[in-house]
Design an enzyme around this catalytic site. Structure first.
Site, PDB file in Angstrom:
ATOM      1  N   ASP A 271      55.943  82.770  -1.919  1.00 44.56           N
ATOM      2  CA  ASP A 271      55.480  81.916  -3.172  1.00 44.56           C
ATOM      3  C   ASP A 271      55.202  82.510  -4.390  1.00 44.56           C
ATOM      4  O   ASP A 271      54.055  83.303  -4.595  1.00 44.56           O
ATOM      5  CB  ASP A 271      54.466  80.787  -2.495  1.00 44.56           C
ATOM      6  CG  ASP A 271      54.899  79.926  -1.466  1.00 44.56           C
ATOM      7  OD1 ASP A 271      55.612  80.278  -0.825  1.00 44.56           O
ATOM      8  OD2 ASP A 271      54.301  78.853  -1.455  1.00 44.56           O
TER       9      ASP A 271
ATOM     10  N   LYS B 113      58.268  74.731  -6.635  1.00 44.45           N
ATOM     11  CA  LYS B 113      57.160  74.368  -6.138  1.00 44.45           C
ATOM     12  C   LYS B 113      56.329  74.125  -7.374  1.00 44.45           C
ATOM     13  O   LYS B 113      56.212  74.591  -8.563  1.00 44.45           O
ATOM     14  CB  LYS B 113      56.300  75.324  -5.656  1.00 44.45           C
ATOM     15  CG  LYS B 113      55.049  75.219  -4.835  1.00 44.45           C
ATOM     16  CD  LYS B 113      54.503  76.478  -4.050  1.00 44.45           C
ATOM     17  CE  LYS B 113      53.029  76.285  -3.881  1.00 44.45           C
ATOM     18  NZ  LYS B 113      52.649  77.618  -3.099  1.00 44.45           N
TER      19      LYS B 113
ATOM     20  N   LYS C 262      58.421  71.641  -2.936  1.00 51.46           N
ATOM     21  CA  LYS C 262      57.284  71.803  -2.510  1.00 51.46           C
ATOM     22  C   LYS C 262      56.158  71.248  -3.580  1.00 51.46           C
ATOM     23  O   LYS C 262      55.903  71.932  -4.334  1.00 51.46           O
ATOM     24  CB  LYS C 262      56.871  73.085  -1.953  1.00 51.46           C
ATOM     25  CG  LYS C 262      55.374  73.382  -1.300  1.00 51.46           C
ATOM     26  CD  LYS C 262      55.336  74.862  -1.228  1.00 51.46           C
ATOM     27  CE  LYS C 262      53.775  75.044  -0.470  1.00 51.46           C
ATOM     28  NZ  LYS C 262      53.370  76.441  -0.072  1.00 51.46           N
TER      29      LYS C 262
END
Length: 336
Positions: A168, A236, A272
């Protein structure tokens, strides 16, 4: 996981779609040529989706599905190997009173905690689409992103070498807001390359936009397209360290980008939302939004995740209420 050659394929595709090399000029022309976001319309669509009801027979399915899509997270300066082991135990057996409760998709930790997560998972370490639990690591000087590219790449490579299945990363929001789109593109593409393993496979790359700092829906839309063009496997919303974090309108907008990308290329990109999703009621709104925007096929771990630390507890409470009969549907969703 990405296969060998995927980075080059994505780079070629980006050049083809952009009509030139991904420098500031070409990217600005492309990103600023996207249709503007109708903020009122977006927020109304999100509000309408948030009021959709789920039939009583689907509630148990929805709660289990949420569990299966959670990245159970600890990202604190005081994290210890023991805390990570406890997190893994919770991921593997979320409800000790109910063995039918599914596992979460992944545990998300800082890079230096990856070896402890991998060790604690043991044989359960694997693809969440196949019943395993992945290890996700935040990288690239999370959460600020304020480091040299060399440090960001080393951060990524170390986590992958330690066994991380997913990275991430955070984008350089300052560069993005300054219009240095070529720099942001290049950093994402290079981090993508740093996700490569010696055997030619790659860790999945989630690109964190930090939507709360991008301010406008137009910026969020442009950053979403930029992240996908540069090779992100997921987009995300947030680090969870900046407010506002995930919101339903922002996530809807990102899902619409993913839908449009799929229609244009045939490639499925994950989304996400992370930060601020604490109740089952809110999480179900996101399930509905995904299903209505990109389709139920996106409701699987390699295409949708919740970044959460406290959400799981509320979902387990709702499951227990349903199982024991001490349940009020009004707790989290409209009843048909």
């Amino acid at each position: 996981m990405s296969s060998p050659g995927v980075v080059q394929t994505l780079a070629d595709r980006a050049v083809e779609l952009l009509g030139g090399e991904p420098d500031d000029t070409t990217l600005r022309r492309y990103l600023h040529g996207l249709p503007g976001v109708d903020a009122v319309g977006l927020e109304q669509r999100a509000a309408d989706l948030g009021t959709r009801s789920i039939k009583t027979t689907s509630k148990a399915w929805a709660l289990d599905k949420i569990v299966e899509l959670i990245d159970l997270t600890t990202l604190e300066g005081a994290d210890t190997p023991g805390k990570v082991r406890s997190l893994v135990a919770k991921a593997l057996n979320p409800d000790a009173t109910d063995p039918s409760c599914p596992r979460v998709a992944a545990v998300c930790v800082y890079g230096d905690m990856v070896p402890y997560a991998v060790e604690a998972l043991g044989a359960a370490h694997g693809d969440p689409d196949e019943g395993g639990v992945s290890v996700a690591a935040v990288a690239t000087a999370f959460p600020s992103g304020r480091a040299s590219l060399a440090v960001k790449l080393a951060d990524t490579a170390d986590a992958v070498a330690a066994g991380a299945d997913e990275i991430d990363m955070v984008i350089d929001r300052g560069a993005f807001l300054a219009g240095r789109y070529g720099l942001v593109f290049d950093q994402i593409a290079q981090v993508k390359r740093a996700c490569r393993r010696d055997d030619g496979t790659s860790a999945s790359l989630k690109v964190i936009l930090e939507t709360g700092e991008l301010k406008t829906y137009d910026n969020i839309k442009r950053a979403s397209w930029l992240a996908i063009l540069a090779g992100g496997d997921f987009i995300k919303t947030s680090t969870g360290k900046v407010q506002p974090a995930a919101t339903l309108p922002t996530t809807l907008l990102m899902l619409e980008v993913v839908r449009d990308w799929y229609r244009a290329t045939g490639e499925k990109i994950g989304v996400k939302p992370a930060g601020g999703i604490r109740s089952s009621k809110d999480a179900i709104k996101y399930l509905v939004t995904v299903a209505e925007t990109v389709g139920e096929e996106w409701l699987q771990p390699h295409l949708f995740r919740y970044g959460a630390s406290s959400l799981l507890n509320d979902v387990l409470l709702q499951r227990q209420k349903m199982r024991t009969g001490h349940y009020s549907g009004a707790d989290y969703v409209t009843i048909d």
